[in-house]
Design a protein around this motif. Structure first.
Motif, PDB file in Angstrom:
ATOM      1  N   GLY A 147     -30.755  29.872 -14.471  1.00 55.68           N
ATOM      2  CA  GLY A 147     -31.648  30.107 -13.339  1.00 55.68           C
ATOM      3  C   GLY A 147     -33.036  29.564 -13.592  1.00 55.68           C
ATOM      4  N   ASP A 148     -33.851  29.538 -12.538  1.00 56.17           N
ATOM      5  CA  ASP A 148     -35.237  29.101 -12.640  1.00 56.17           C
ATOM      6  C   ASP A 148     -36.116  30.272 -13.072  1.00 56.17           C
ATOM      7  OD1 ASP A 148     -34.573  26.527 -11.755  1.00 56.17           O
ATOM      8  OD2 ASP A 148     -34.758  27.140  -9.655  1.00 56.17           O
ATOM      9  N   TYR A 149     -37.164  29.934 -13.820  1.00 55.31           N
ATOM     10  CA  TYR A 149     -37.958  31.012 -14.401  1.00 55.31           C
ATOM     11  C   TYR A 149     -39.327  30.485 -14.806  1.00 55.31           C
ATOM     12  CZ  TYR A 149     -39.300  34.660 -17.759  1.00 55.31           C
ATOM     13  OH  TYR A 149     -39.951  35.641 -18.437  1.00 55.31           O
ATOM     14  N   GLN A 150     -40.349  31.291 -14.587  1.00 52.37           N
ATOM     15  CA  GLN A 150     -41.693  30.967 -15.067  1.00 52.37           C
ATOM     16  C   GLN A 150     -42.292  32.220 -15.689  1.00 52.37           C
ATOM     17  OE1 GLN A 150     -44.315  29.130 -12.249  1.00 52.37           O
ATOM     18  NE2 GLN A 150     -46.036  29.021 -13.671  1.00 52.37           N
ATOM     19  N   PRO A 151     -42.584  32.175 -16.988  1.00 53.78           N
ATOM     20  CA  PRO A 151     -43.161  33.364 -17.633  1.00 53.78           C
ATOM     21  C   PRO A 151     -44.460  33.796 -16.963  1.00 53.78           C
ATOM     22  CG  PRO A 151     -42.473  31.737 -19.261  1.00 53.78           C
ATOM     23  CD  PRO A 151     -42.380  31.071 -17.929  1.00 53.78           C
ATOM     24  N   GLU A 152     -44.640  35.093 -16.846  1.00 55.62           N
ATOM     25  CA  GLU A 152     -45.837  35.630 -16.217  1.00 55.62           C
ATOM     26  C   GLU A 152     -46.769  36.280 -17.224  1.00 55.62           C
ATOM     27  OE1 GLU A 152     -44.550  38.288 -13.179  1.00 55.62           O
ATOM     28  OE2 GLU A 152     -43.673  36.701 -11.915  1.00 55.62           O
ATOM     29  N   THR A 153     -46.336  36.425 -18.449  1.00 52.59           N
ATOM     30  CA  THR A 153     -47.153  37.040 -19.490  1.00 52.59           C
ATOM     31  C   THR A 153     -47.147  36.144 -20.720  1.00 52.59           C
ATOM     32  OG1 THR A 153     -45.389  38.282 -20.609  1.00 52.59           O
ATOM     33  CG2 THR A 153     -46.360  39.283 -18.644  1.00 52.59           C
ATOM     34  N   ASP A 154     -47.936  36.512 -21.722  1.00 48.13           N
ATOM     35  CA  ASP A 154     -47.936  35.744 -22.969  1.00 48.13           C
ATOM     36  C   ASP A 154     -46.957  36.333 -23.982  1.00 48.13           C
ATOM     37  OD1 ASP A 154     -49.229  38.056 -23.676  1.00 48.13           O
ATOM     38  OD2 ASP A 154     -51.119  37.116 -24.259  1.00 48.13           O
ATOM     39  N   CYS A 155     -46.050  37.190 -23.491  1.00 53.20           N
ATOM     40  CA  CYS A 155     -44.973  37.726 -24.331  1.00 53.20           C
ATOM     41  C   CYS A 155     -43.643  37.360 -23.670  1.00 53.20           C
ATOM     42  CB  CYS A 155     -45.116  39.240 -24.490  1.00 53.20           C
ATOM     43  SG  CYS A 155     -44.068  39.958 -25.771  1.00 53.20           S
ATOM     44  N   PRO A 156     -43.299  36.075 -23.653  1.00 51.04           N
ATOM     45  CA  PRO A 156     -42.161  35.617 -22.850  1.00 51.04           C
ATOM     46  C   PRO A 156     -40.803  36.078 -23.375  1.00 51.04           C
ATOM     47  CG  PRO A 156     -42.979  33.832 -24.215  1.00 51.04           C
ATOM     48  CD  PRO A 156     -43.952  34.959 -24.371  1.00 51.04           C
ATOM     49  N   GLY A 157     -40.702  36.363 -24.677  1.00 53.96           N
ATOM     50  CA  GLY A 157     -39.415  36.800 -25.208  1.00 53.96           C
ATOM     51  C   GLY A 157     -38.971  38.118 -24.606  1.00 53.96           C
ATOM     52  N   LEU A 158     -39.873  39.100 -24.608  1.00 52.37           N
ATOM     53  CA  LEU A 158     -39.575  40.398 -24.013  1.00 52.37           C
ATOM     54  C   LEU A 158     -39.343  40.252 -22.520  1.00 52.37           C
ATOM     55  CD1 LEU A 158     -39.412  43.489 -24.000  1.00 52.37           C
ATOM     56  CD2 LEU A 158     -41.915  43.534 -23.847  1.00 52.37           C
ATOM     57  N   GLU A 159     -40.181  39.449 -21.872  1.00 52.59           N
ATOM     58  CA  GLU A 159     -40.065  39.248 -20.432  1.00 52.59           C
ATOM     59  C   GLU A 159     -38.716  38.619 -20.068  1.00 52.59           C
ATOM     60  OE1 GLU A 159     -42.331  36.522 -17.134  1.00 52.59           O
ATOM     61  OE2 GLU A 159     -43.525  37.294 -18.792  1.00 52.59           O
ATOM     62  N   LEU A 160     -38.291  37.619 -20.858  1.00 52.20           N
ATOM     63  CA  LEU A 160     -37.031  36.955 -20.566  1.00 52.20           C
ATOM     64  C   LEU A 160     -35.845  37.867 -20.859  1.00 52.20           C
ATOM     65  CD1 LEU A 160     -35.519  34.505 -19.595  1.00 52.20           C
ATOM     66  CD2 LEU A 160     -35.626  33.574 -21.923  1.00 52.20           C
ATOM     67  N   ALA A 161     -35.943  38.695 -21.901  1.00 56.75           N
ATOM     68  CA  ALA A 161     -34.871  39.645 -22.187  1.00 56.75           C
ATOM     69  C   ALA A 161     -34.662  40.585 -21.009  1.00 56.75           C
ATOM     70  CB  ALA A 161     -35.195  40.432 -23.459  1.00 56.75           C
ATOM     71  N   GLU A 162     -35.767  41.025 -20.394  1.00 62.47           N
ATOM     72  CA  GLU A 162     -35.669  41.895 -19.221  1.00 62.47           C
ATOM     73  C   GLU A 162     -35.131  41.121 -18.021  1.00 62.47           C
ATOM     74  OE1 GLU A 162     -39.658  43.316 -18.985  1.00 62.47           O
ATOM     75  OE2 GLU A 162     -39.380  44.872 -20.522  1.00 62.47           O
ATOM     76  N   TRP A 163     -35.507  39.853 -17.893  1.00 65.51           N
ATOM     77  CA  TRP A 163     -34.999  39.015 -16.807  1.00 65.51           C
ATOM     78  C   TRP A 163     -33.487  38.860 -16.922  1.00 65.51           C
ATOM     79  CZ3 TRP A 163     -32.452  34.301 -16.458  1.00 65.51           C
ATOM     80  CH2 TRP A 163     -32.488  33.640 -15.221  1.00 65.51           C
ATOM     81  N   LEU A 164     -32.999  38.622 -18.124  1.00 66.06           N
ATOM     82  CA  LEU A 164     -31.561  38.479 -18.341  1.00 66.06           C
ATOM     83  C   LEU A 164     -30.823  39.773 -18.004  1.00 66.06           C
ATOM     84  CD1 LEU A 164     -31.568  36.484 -21.705  1.00 66.06           C
ATOM     85  CD2 LEU A 164     -30.743  35.649 -19.493  1.00 66.06           C
ATOM     86  N   ARG A 165     -31.433  40.891 -18.363  1.00 64.18           N
ATOM     87  CA  ARG A 165     -30.802  42.176 -18.032  1.00 64.18           C
ATOM     88  C   ARG A 165     -30.715  42.348 -16.512  1.00 64.18           C
ATOM     89  NH1 ARG A 165     -29.217  46.492 -20.721  1.00 64.18           N
ATOM     90  NH2 ARG A 165     -29.115  48.498 -19.650  1.00 64.18           N
ATOM     91  N   GLY A 166     -31.756  41.938 -15.804  1.00 60.12           N
ATOM     92  CA  GLY A 166     -31.711  42.019 -14.345  1.00 60.12           C
ATOM     93  C   GLY A 166     -30.658  41.098 -13.752  1.00 60.12           C
ATOM     94  N   GLN A 167     -30.525  39.891 -14.309  1.00 65.39           N
ATOM     95  CA  GLN A 167     -29.501  38.968 -13.847  1.00 65.39           C
ATOM     96  C   GLN A 167     -28.098  39.516 -14.097  1.00 65.39           C
ATOM     97  OE1 GLN A 167     -30.055  35.814 -12.273  1.00 65.39           O
ATOM     98  NE2 GLN A 167     -32.098  36.696 -12.096  1.00 65.39           N
ATOM     99  N   ALA A 168     -27.904  40.121 -15.256  1.00 66.67           N
ATOM    100  CA  ALA A 168     -26.606  40.710 -15.575  1.00 66.67           C
ATOM    101  C   ALA A 168     -26.296  41.880 -14.654  1.00 66.67           C
ATOM    102  CB  ALA A 168     -26.579  41.158 -17.040  1.00 66.67           C
ATOM    103  N   ASP A 169     -27.313  42.678 -14.337  1.00 65.73           N
ATOM    104  CA  ASP A 169     -27.118  43.819 -13.440  1.00 65.73           C
ATOM    105  C   ASP A 169     -26.763  43.330 -12.039  1.00 65.73           C
ATOM    106  OD1 ASP A 169     -27.091  46.620 -12.986  1.00 65.73           O
ATOM    107  OD2 ASP A 169     -29.055  46.493 -12.044  1.00 65.73           O
TER     108      ASP A 169
END
Length: 256
Positions: A147-169
């Protein structure tokens, strides 16, 4: 690779359910692999577990050891989100076409990097549905876009982990009954499925396409590093792999 209590012949297994893919592990790498397979309309079974070569099941431990024995045993966890710049390339189907040379040391470095990342995944087999791309350094990689994605914070690893969880849900991958990986099940030397712990007891699940494992624990929120030097603009979340490698990793893809 069977215990004394387990049947030695494949025909003796009484599978409770048959799926295409089993994705197990506490890290977001397992979620990413599950999302990719679900988007291919494959039937995915999710299981949670913190896996290592020291797991209590001898067969599973031996398998993981064989897959990682030539990598650095004390590899520090790498929580930084990786970035790749690449462009699609044409891959000839002609058997007479030139085949790129096999770089064993380069594959070991790649495998070690995947093993050190919570976004990494190890698999025995994957669907043959990845796009060939050429990186700015000249390497050919295989990519599956999530999917398309643009980090919104300077902690992209945590942010992307949460994004993946939302995609899986969104794909109902997290709405399955809770289970955890107990052990891998082998037939004729290959991974055929897994035994999963559930509230109702052990469940034997056969995987027709493959099993993907995310090794190591999910980092605590405070452990994710800040990354202030990411490229500007939108990126694509991709699962990246290499030809002849059994490892993959989630990275942010930017056009080169």
């Amino acid at each position: 690779m069977s215990t004394d209590e387990e049947p030695s012949e494949a025909s003796e297994w009484q599978w409770d359910v048959v799926v295409d893919v089993i994705c197990a592990g506490a890290g977001p790498g397992a979620l990413a692999h599950a999302i990719w397979c679900a988007d291919l309309d494959l039937d995915v079974e999710m299981a949670d577990a913190e896996l290592s070569s020291q797991t209590s099941d001898p067969g599973t431990a031996a398998y993981l050891q064989s897959m990682t024995e030539d990598l650095e045993p004390e590899m520090d966890r790498d929580l930084a989100l990786a970035v790749v710049r690449a462009q699609p390339v044409f891959v000839s189907k002609d058997r007479r076409a030139t085949i790129e040379p096999f770089f064993g040391s380069r594959l070991r470095e790649w495998s070690a990097r995947c093993l050190a990342s919570p976004f990494g995944v190890i698999y025995n087999q994957i669907p043959d549905d990845m796009t060939a791309m050429r990186t700015v350094s000249g390497e050919t990689i295989r990519v599956s876009v999530l999917g398309d994605y643009q980090p919104e914070t300077d902690c992209p690893g945590l942010e992307l982990a949460e994004w993946l969880r939302g995609q899986a849900d969104d794909r109902d991958l997290l709405n399955q009954p809770g289970s955890a990986l107990q052990r891998l099940i082998f037939e004729e030397g290959r991974v055929a499925g897994a035994a999963l712990f559930t509230e109702a007891g052990t469940r034997l699940v056969r995987a027709n396409v493959g099993v993907a494992l995310s090794l190591g624990p999910m980092p605590d929120n405070a452990d994710w590093p800040t990354q202030r030097q990411l490229p500007d603009g939108a990126a694509q979340v991709v699962v990246v792999s290499r030809t002849a490698s059994r490892f993959g990793c989630v990275e942010l893809l930017y056009s080169s």
